[in-house]
Design a protein around this motif. Structure first.
Motif, PDB file in Angstrom:
ATOM      1  N   ASP A  43       0.909  -1.138  -0.111  1.00  0.00           N
ATOM      2  CA  ASP A  43       0.051  -0.370   0.058  1.00  0.00           C
ATOM      3  C   ASP A  43       0.776   1.290   0.063  1.00  0.00           C
ATOM      4  OD1 ASP A  43      -2.682   1.419   0.210  1.00  0.00           O
ATOM      5  OD2 ASP A  43      -1.616   1.976   2.447  1.00  0.00           O
ATOM      6  N   GLU A  44       0.438   2.224  -0.730  1.00  0.00           N
ATOM      7  CA  GLU A  44       1.104   3.554  -0.936  1.00  0.00           C
ATOM      8  C   GLU A  44       0.493   4.557  -0.260  1.00  0.00           C
ATOM      9  OE1 GLU A  44       2.396   4.107  -4.730  1.00  0.00           O
ATOM     10  OE2 GLU A  44       3.301   2.211  -4.956  1.00  0.00           O
ATOM     11  N   LEU A  45      -0.865   4.501  -0.089  1.00  0.00           N
ATOM     12  CA  LEU A  45      -1.614   5.490   0.612  1.00  0.00           C
ATOM     13  C   LEU A  45      -1.950   5.634   2.069  1.00  0.00           C
ATOM     14  CD1 LEU A  45      -4.594   5.864  -2.404  1.00  0.00           C
ATOM     15  CD2 LEU A  45      -2.321   6.975  -2.222  1.00  0.00           C
ATOM     16  N   PHE A  46      -1.899   4.598   2.616  1.00  0.00           N
ATOM     17  CA  PHE A  46      -2.039   4.430   4.146  1.00  0.00           C
ATOM     18  C   PHE A  46      -3.393   5.241   4.606  1.00  0.00           C
ATOM     19  CE2 PHE A  46       2.431   3.660   3.293  1.00  0.00           C
ATOM     20  CZ  PHE A  46       2.661   2.509   3.914  1.00  0.00           C
ATOM     21  N   THR A  47      -4.637   5.093   4.024  1.00  0.00           N
ATOM     22  CA  THR A  47      -5.591   5.693   4.333  1.00  0.00           C
ATOM     23  C   THR A  47      -6.193   4.829   5.348  1.00  0.00           C
ATOM     24  OG1 THR A  47      -7.050   4.522   2.701  1.00  0.00           O
ATOM     25  CG2 THR A  47      -6.131   6.584   2.025  1.00  0.00           C
ATOM     26  N   GLU A  48      -7.364   5.409   5.965  1.00  0.00           N
ATOM     27  CA  GLU A  48      -8.021   4.626   7.045  1.00  0.00           C
ATOM     28  C   GLU A  48      -8.620   3.240   6.474  1.00  0.00           C
ATOM     29  OE1 GLU A  48      -9.757   3.850  10.698  1.00  0.00           O
ATOM     30  OE2 GLU A  48      -8.502   5.539  10.088  1.00  0.00           O
ATOM     31  N   ARG A  49      -9.077   3.247   5.371  1.00  0.00           N
ATOM     32  CA  ARG A  49      -9.545   2.031   4.925  1.00  0.00           C
ATOM     33  C   ARG A  49      -8.442   1.031   4.092  1.00  0.00           C
ATOM     34  NH1 ARG A  49     -13.196   3.256  -0.584  1.00  0.00           N
ATOM     35  NH2 ARG A  49     -12.263   1.303  -1.089  1.00  0.00           N
ATOM     36  N   SER A  50      -7.303   1.297   4.059  1.00  0.00           N
ATOM     37  CA  SER A  50      -6.151   0.731   3.565  1.00  0.00           C
ATOM     38  C   SER A  50      -5.843  -0.600   4.363  1.00  0.00           C
ATOM     39  CB  SER A  50      -5.082   1.673   3.340  1.00  0.00           C
ATOM     40  OG  SER A  50      -5.023   2.717   2.542  1.00  0.00           O
ATOM     41  N   TYR A  51      -5.414  -1.630   3.442  1.00  0.00           N
ATOM     42  CA  TYR A  51      -4.908  -2.810   4.082  1.00  0.00           C
ATOM     43  C   TYR A  51      -3.160  -2.439   3.439  1.00  0.00           C
ATOM     44  CZ  TYR A  51      -8.253  -5.585   6.063  1.00  0.00           C
ATOM     45  OH  TYR A  51      -9.263  -6.045   7.196  1.00  0.00           O
ATOM     46  N   ASP A  52      -2.148  -3.379   4.063  1.00  0.00           N
ATOM     47  CA  ASP A  52      -0.870  -3.156   3.766  1.00  0.00           C
ATOM     48  C   ASP A  52      -0.085  -3.754   2.898  1.00  0.00           C
ATOM     49  OD1 ASP A  52      -0.478  -1.622   6.162  1.00  0.00           O
ATOM     50  OD2 ASP A  52      -0.855  -3.413   7.422  1.00  0.00           O
ATOM     51  N   ILE A  53      -0.766  -5.017   2.410  1.00  0.00           N
ATOM     52  CA  ILE A  53      -0.189  -5.842   1.571  1.00  0.00           C
ATOM     53  C   ILE A  53      -1.388  -6.372   0.758  1.00  0.00           C
ATOM     54  CG2 ILE A  53       1.260  -7.844   0.863  1.00  0.00           C
ATOM     55  CD1 ILE A  53       2.815  -5.758   2.099  1.00  0.00           C
ATOM     56  N   CYS A  54      -1.309  -6.434  -0.747  1.00  0.00           N
ATOM     57  CA  CYS A  54      -2.107  -7.155  -1.762  1.00  0.00           C
ATOM     58  C   CYS A  54      -1.541  -8.317  -2.566  1.00  0.00           C
ATOM     59  CB  CYS A  54      -2.630  -6.188  -2.751  1.00  0.00           C
ATOM     60  SG  CYS A  54      -4.055  -7.030  -3.645  1.00  0.00           S
ATOM     61  N   LEU A  55      -2.156  -9.331  -2.212  1.00  0.00           N
ATOM     62  CA  LEU A  55      -1.711 -10.538  -3.211  1.00  0.00           C
ATOM     63  C   LEU A  55      -2.766 -10.904  -4.097  1.00  0.00           C
ATOM     64  CD1 LEU A  55       0.194 -13.204  -3.544  1.00  0.00           C
ATOM     65  CD2 LEU A  55      -1.372 -14.316  -1.914  1.00  0.00           C
ATOM     66  N   ILE A  56      -2.280 -11.046  -5.243  1.00  0.00           N
ATOM     67  CA  ILE A  56      -3.324 -11.400  -6.399  1.00  0.00           C
ATOM     68  C   ILE A  56      -2.401 -12.608  -7.035  1.00  0.00           C
ATOM     69  CG2 ILE A  56      -4.241 -10.660  -8.727  1.00  0.00           C
ATOM     70  CD1 ILE A  56      -3.763  -7.872  -7.725  1.00  0.00           C
ATOM     71  N   THR A  57      -3.144 -13.606  -7.022  1.00  0.00           N
ATOM     72  CA  THR A  57      -2.679 -15.027  -7.875  1.00  0.00           C
ATOM     73  C   THR A  57      -3.816 -15.357  -8.802  1.00  0.00           C
ATOM     74  OG1 THR A  57      -3.680 -16.384  -5.778  1.00  0.00           O
ATOM     75  CG2 THR A  57      -1.309 -15.679  -5.799  1.00  0.00           C
ATOM     76  N   THR A  58      -3.065 -16.082  -9.628  1.00  0.00           N
ATOM     77  CA  THR A  58      -3.824 -16.809 -10.766  1.00  0.00           C
ATOM     78  C   THR A  58      -3.688 -18.082 -11.043  1.00  0.00           C
ATOM     79  OG1 THR A  58      -2.472 -16.141 -12.334  1.00  0.00           O
ATOM     80  CG2 THR A  58      -4.253 -14.385 -12.043  1.00  0.00           C
ATOM     81  N   PHE A  59      -4.870 -18.901 -11.265  1.00  0.00           N
ATOM     82  CA  PHE A  59      -4.634 -20.177 -11.418  1.00  0.00           C
ATOM     83  C   PHE A  59      -5.568 -20.761 -12.834  1.00  0.00           C
ATOM     84  CE2 PHE A  59      -4.355 -19.074  -7.000  1.00  0.00           C
ATOM     85  CZ  PHE A  59      -3.319 -19.819  -6.615  1.00  0.00           C
ATOM     86  N   ASP A  60      -5.312 -21.865 -13.232  1.00  0.00           N
ATOM     87  CA  ASP A  60      -6.144 -22.412 -14.275  1.00  0.00           C
ATOM     88  C   ASP A  60      -7.573 -22.670 -13.780  1.00  0.00           C
ATOM     89  OD1 ASP A  60      -4.252 -22.069 -16.236  1.00  0.00           O
ATOM     90  OD2 ASP A  60      -3.419 -23.996 -16.084  1.00  0.00           O
ATOM     91  N   SER A  61      -7.754 -23.124 -12.770  1.00  0.00           N
ATOM     92  CA  SER A  61      -9.092 -23.427 -12.402  1.00  0.00           C
ATOM     93  C   SER A  61      -9.220 -23.525 -10.662  1.00  0.00           C
ATOM     94  CB  SER A  61      -9.272 -24.944 -12.529  1.00  0.00           C
ATOM     95  OG  SER A  61      -8.549 -25.836 -11.795  1.00  0.00           O
ATOM     96  N   LYS A  62     -10.388 -23.461 -10.115  1.00  0.00           N
ATOM     97  CA  LYS A  62     -10.636 -23.506  -8.793  1.00  0.00           C
ATOM     98  C   LYS A  62      -9.864 -24.627  -8.053  1.00  0.00           C
ATOM     99  CE  LYS A  62     -13.921 -23.566  -4.752  1.00  0.00           C
ATOM    100  NZ  LYS A  62     -13.166 -24.654  -4.341  1.00  0.00           N
TER     101      LYS A  62
END
Length: 96
Positions: A43-62
């Motif tokens: 996170d770069e904004l550090f607002t009240e609603r911010s979380y610190d780290i975002c993970l985005i992962t992709t897969f071929d299927s559930k």
């Protein structure tokens, strides 16, 4: 494509701790066959609603995401080291 997105709130969001969390997450790259894509952002904004780290992962299927969840590296290296650092996490999983 199946997406698994997780937001992490750290107990200590100092720059050093955020880098440590990011490094733990990015260490999965190339170690879990089902994991097709991996993006980690701090996170770069550090607002009240911010979380610190975002993970985005992709897969071929559930089913591939389910296998990732119990993969030895994910459980023993990532979760074991990341969980003690966390105050909270939220996830969203979807097909697009």
């Amino acid at each position: 494509m199946f997406y698994h997105v997780v937001l992490f709130k750290l107990k200590d969001n100092s720059p050093e701790n955020m880098d440590k969390a990011r490094n733990i997450l990015t260490s999965m790259e190339g170690k879990i066959p089902q994991l097709k894509g991996l993006t980690v952002g701090k996170d770069e904004l550090f607002t009240e609603r911010s979380y610190d780290i975002c993970l985005i992962t992709t897969f071929d299927s559930k089913e591939d995401m389910d296998a990732y969840q119990v993969h030895e590296y994910h459980v023993n290296e990532v979760l074991a080291n990341l969980r003690p650092m966390l105050e909270a996490s939220k996830a969203c999983d979807f097909t697009a």
